[in-house]
Scaffold this motif. Structure first.
Motif, short mmCIF file in Angstrom:
data_model
loop_
_atom_site.label_atom_id
_atom_site.label_comp_id
_atom_site.label_asym_id
_atom_site.label_seq_id
_atom_site.Cartn_x
_atom_site.Cartn_y
_atom_site.Cartn_z
N GLY A 45 -2.38 -10.28 -3.11
CA GLY A 45 -3.50 -10.94 -2.44
C GLY A 45 -3.52 -10.75 -0.94
N LEU A 46 -2.92 -9.67 -0.46
CA LEU A 46 -2.87 -9.40 0.97
C LEU A 46 -3.50 -8.04 1.24
N SER A 47 -4.70 -8.04 1.85
CA SER A 47 -5.39 -6.78 2.14
C SER A 47 -6.26 -6.93 3.38
N ALA A 48 -6.61 -5.79 3.96
CA ALA A 48 -7.48 -5.76 5.14
C ALA A 48 -8.18 -4.41 5.18
N ALA A 49 -9.38 -4.39 5.76
CA ALA A 49 -10.14 -3.15 5.89
C ALA A 49 -10.33 -2.83 7.37
N ILE A 50 -10.32 -1.53 7.67
CA ILE A 50 -10.52 -1.07 9.03
C ILE A 50 -11.41 0.17 8.98
N THR A 51 -12.26 0.33 9.99
CA THR A 51 -13.13 1.48 10.09
C THR A 51 -12.71 2.31 11.30
N PRO A 52 -11.99 3.41 11.07
CA PRO A 52 -11.54 4.24 12.19
C PRO A 52 -12.73 4.80 12.97
N SER A 53 -12.57 4.92 14.28
CA SER A 53 -13.64 5.42 15.13
C SER A 53 -13.66 6.94 15.21
#
Length: 159
Positions: A45-53
């Protein structure tokens, strides 16, 4: 000064970020308890999203986990922790074999386990990273319990 750059002439080289500079930080926190008794990697239950530039960016992942590792009946159990990108495993870390005490129930408290890894996603699309765990056996009560508060931090680093 503004007189150093002619009006309307801004090149990508002038706008480029220095390699190694932190461009953005995304953090996630998981609270509560999650039990995993599986020989396949499973979510805690541990997640994160990132959008690289930029496609050249690197993602520095840091997870801080707390919990308990269980085994019973003097069985050797190896617990594995992993970073997952989408559905692909990008990094794993395993414990040494842990045995239950004197044939009875055994609990090894995991006060803090830190994982870190640098990934090269080669995309500017939103990318989800998560932490998964598993044991090498589910016999003899082997399981992992993620307790208390666990953290995942993603940092985009200019590449």
């Amino acid at each position: 000064t503004s007189s150093d750059i002619a009006d309307g002439i801004i090149t990508s080289a002038k706008m480029a970020f220095a390699t190694g500079k932190v461009l953005q930080v995304v953090a996630a926190t998981k609270t509560g308890s999650t039990n995993v008794a599986s020989t396949s990697l499973a979510d805690i239950g541990l997640s994160a999203a990132i959008t690289p530039s930029a496609t050249s960016s690197k993602i520095f992942m840091v997870a801080s986990l707390s919990g308990r590792l269980y085994t019973e009946a003097n069985s050797d159990v190896v617990h594995t922790f992993a970073f997952i990108k989408g559905s692909t495993t990008v990094y794993t870390k395993g414990t040494e074999a842990i045995q239950g005490a004197l044939g009875g129930g055994g609990v090894f408290t995991l006060p803090i386990l830190d994982l870190s890894f640098v990934d090269s996603p080669n995309t500017t699309d939103a990318t989800t990273y998560k932490v998964q765990v598993k044991t090498n056996t589910t016999s003899n009560g082997a399981k992992i319990t993620a307790t208390s508060t666990c953290h995942l931090t993603l940092m985009e680093i200019a590449g």
